[in-house]
Design a protein around this motif. Sequence first.
Motif, PDB file in Angstrom:
ATOM      1  N   TRP A 147       5.284   0.501  13.570  1.00 11.76           N
ATOM      2  CA  TRP A 147       4.605   0.056  14.786  1.00 11.76           C
ATOM      3  C   TRP A 147       4.538  -1.464  14.865  1.00 11.76           C
ATOM      4  N   ILE A 148       4.142  -2.115  13.763  1.00 15.01           N
ATOM      5  CA  ILE A 148       3.974  -3.565  13.828  1.00 15.01           C
ATOM      6  C   ILE A 148       5.321  -4.298  13.846  1.00 15.01           C
ATOM      7  N   GLN A 149       6.397  -3.606  13.484  1.00 18.29           N
ATOM      8  CA  GLN A 149       7.720  -4.224  13.631  1.00 18.29           C
ATOM      9  C   GLN A 149       8.067  -4.421  15.100  1.00 18.29           C
ATOM     10  N   GLU A 150       7.576  -3.527  15.938  1.00 19.75           N
ATOM     11  CA  GLU A 150       7.832  -3.616  17.377  1.00 19.75           C
ATOM     12  C   GLU A 150       6.686  -4.284  18.134  1.00 19.75           C
ATOM     13  N   HIS A 151       5.520  -4.313  17.511  1.00 18.76           N
ATOM     14  CA  HIS A 151       4.347  -4.915  18.155  1.00 18.76           C
ATOM     15  C   HIS A 151       3.737  -5.917  17.163  1.00 18.76           C
ATOM     16  N   PRO A 152       4.152  -7.179  17.203  1.00 15.06           N
ATOM     17  CA  PRO A 152       3.694  -8.176  16.239  1.00 15.06           C
ATOM     18  C   PRO A 152       2.170  -8.236  16.150  1.00 15.06           C
ATOM     19  N   PRO A 153       1.628  -8.279  14.935  1.00 21.76           N
ATOM     20  CA  PRO A 153       0.165  -8.287  14.749  1.00 21.76           C
ATOM     21  C   PRO A 153      -0.484  -9.504  15.395  1.00 21.76           C
ATOM     22  N   LEU A 154      -1.631  -9.277  16.012  1.00 20.70           N
ATOM     23  CA  LEU A 154      -2.420 -10.341  16.622  1.00 20.70           C
ATOM     24  C   LEU A 154      -3.883 -10.113  16.282  1.00 20.70           C
ATOM     25  N   ARG A 198      -2.862   8.250   5.448  1.00 21.97           N
ATOM     26  CA  ARG A 198      -3.314   7.951   6.808  1.00 21.97           C
ATOM     27  C   ARG A 198      -4.095   6.642   6.796  1.00 21.97           C
ATOM     28  N   ILE A 199      -3.976   5.909   7.874  1.00 18.89           N
ATOM     29  CA  ILE A 199      -4.643   4.615   7.985  1.00 18.89           C
ATOM     30  C   ILE A 199      -5.000   4.361   9.441  1.00 18.89           C
ATOM     31  N   ALA A 200      -6.068   3.617   9.637  1.00 22.96           N
ATOM     32  CA  ALA A 200      -6.408   3.105  10.971  1.00 22.96           C
ATOM     33  C   ALA A 200      -6.390   1.584  10.884  1.00 22.96           C
ATOM     34  N   MET A 201      -5.565   0.954  11.723  1.00 19.88           N
ATOM     35  CA  MET A 201      -5.527  -0.508  11.822  1.00 19.88           C
ATOM     36  C   MET A 201      -6.305  -0.898  13.069  1.00 19.88           C
ATOM     37  N   ILE A 202      -7.415  -1.560  12.874  1.00 20.69           N
ATOM     38  CA  ILE A 202      -8.306  -1.848  13.999  1.00 20.69           C
ATOM     39  C   ILE A 202      -8.479  -3.356  14.117  1.00 20.69           C
ATOM     40  N   THR A 226       0.156   7.193   9.753  1.00 18.98           N
ATOM     41  CA  THR A 226       0.386   7.010   8.326  1.00 18.98           C
ATOM     42  C   THR A 226       0.805   5.560   8.081  1.00 18.98           C
ATOM     43  N   LEU A 227       0.819   5.173   6.833  1.00 22.81           N
ATOM     44  CA  LEU A 227       1.229   3.810   6.505  1.00 22.81           C
ATOM     45  C   LEU A 227       2.641   3.514   7.012  1.00 22.81           C
ATOM     46  N   SER A 228       3.548   4.447   6.799  1.00 23.31           N
ATOM     47  CA  SER A 228       4.929   4.211   7.247  1.00 23.31           C
ATOM     48  C   SER A 228       5.007   4.097   8.766  1.00 23.31           C
ATOM     49  N   GLU A 229       4.223   4.899   9.470  1.00 27.11           N
ATOM     50  CA  GLU A 229       4.216   4.831  10.933  1.00 27.11           C
ATOM     51  C   GLU A 229       3.645   3.500  11.417  1.00 27.11           C
ATOM     52  N   CYS A 230       2.620   3.022  10.729  1.00 29.36           N
ATOM     53  CA  CYS A 230       2.001   1.759  11.141  1.00 29.36           C
ATOM     54  C   CYS A 230       2.898   0.570  10.827  1.00 29.36           C
ATOM     55  N   ILE A 231       3.653   0.650   9.735  1.00 25.02           N
ATOM     56  CA  ILE A 231       4.617  -0.414   9.429  1.00 25.02           C
ATOM     57  C   ILE A 231       5.678  -0.478  10.529  1.00 25.02           C
ATOM     58  N   MET A 237       0.830  -1.213   0.000  1.00 24.50           N
ATOM     59  CA  MET A 237       0.000   0.000   0.000  1.00 24.50           C
ATOM     60  C   MET A 237       0.860   1.256   0.000  1.00 24.50           C
ATOM     61  N   LEU A 238       1.910   1.249   0.802  1.00 18.25           N
ATOM     62  CA  LEU A 238       2.806   2.402   0.853  1.00 18.25           C
ATOM     63  C   LEU A 238       3.432   2.648  -0.514  1.00 18.25           C
ATOM     64  N   GLU A 239       3.837   1.580  -1.169  1.00 15.40           N
ATOM     65  CA  GLU A 239       4.472   1.705  -2.483  1.00 15.40           C
ATOM     66  C   GLU A 239       3.498   2.206  -3.540  1.00 15.40           C
ATOM     67  N   GLN A 240       2.265   1.730  -3.501  1.00 16.93           N
ATOM     68  CA  GLN A 240       1.304   2.051  -4.546  1.00 16.93           C
ATOM     69  C   GLN A 240       0.462   3.299  -4.268  1.00 16.93           C
ATOM     70  N   LEU A 241       0.154   3.542  -3.005  1.00 16.12           N
ATOM     71  CA  LEU A 241      -0.775   4.611  -2.653  1.00 16.12           C
ATOM     72  C   LEU A 241      -0.092   5.848  -2.097  1.00 16.12           C
TER      73      LEU A 241
END
Length: 299
Positions: A220-227, A195-199, A213-218, A187-191
């Motif tokens: 974030w999940i590097q330090e907080h693995p998605p669950l 801004r994004i909300a990951m819920i 933003t997309l870059s901020e959320c990427i 998404m970051l590459e194409q769009l």
Amino acid sequence: MISIQKSFSDQGQEIKGTLYLVATPIGNLEDMTFRAIRTLKEVSLIAAEDTRQTRKLITHFEIATRLVSYHEHNKQASGPELIRLLEEGQSIALVSDAGLPAVSDPGADLVADAIASGIKVVPIPGANAALSALIISGLSTEKFVFTGFPPRDKKSLTKWLSALKSQNGTLMTYESPHRLRKTLEAMLEQLGDRRIAMIRELTKRHEEAARGTLSECIAWIQEHPPLGEYCLIIEGADAAAEAGRSSVTEEEAEVWWKSLELEDHVAHYEAEHGRKEAIKLTAVDRGLPKRDVYNAVNR
């Protein structure tokens, strides 16, 4: 020819049953409506995507209605049988594992078949993950586009995002935790850095919304693995452009490579992505088979 359904009139419908589309909780059982419980108790049978999941629900609410299976892998066989029962006068409630049935699930096929057979289709509204995520996202709710689940392989994902990049409405999509990072990076590459909300875990104890933003959320999940399962809400092209976060416009994307020879087009991507991936991206841009691009630049 136009067809008219009057959901709460029995005129002309004494023989055939009704197909009820019943929303079920997306996590919190308290989101089950009184009308949904009553409907599940009154119908002749309940058609469920996953009978094991639905049995937990109906046991909790002391619903004794017969349960049958209807899902992607058996719909060709069970769909016609359900239509036959409806035509004989039985009423059926269709439920998915969670939320509204017939949204990104095989229930849509059963609805279409019921309508074609002159059977009433009645919604029993309730919880919906995408809309619940949208209204807490902080992004525009004036216009939005629900896109289901993104494609899994990179080429299809790139083409899918390319088609969405000029959509002005807020984008809503679902994603699983183990594919989340790959999808966000695409998404970051194409769009662009929108801004994004990951819920995730909506209505459950660990409900969480990560907004940025997309870059901020990427990051974030590097330090907080998605669950848990995620709803992603991404700002549309108009809002992104106004804030200067948009990728190139569709017209610009079409024009930038047209003056390039095929080898130069590949070279444009190669420094950042490597030769193999550069050939893939060039093929996607030009709508060519990857093998044709490979053969042309490796003569």
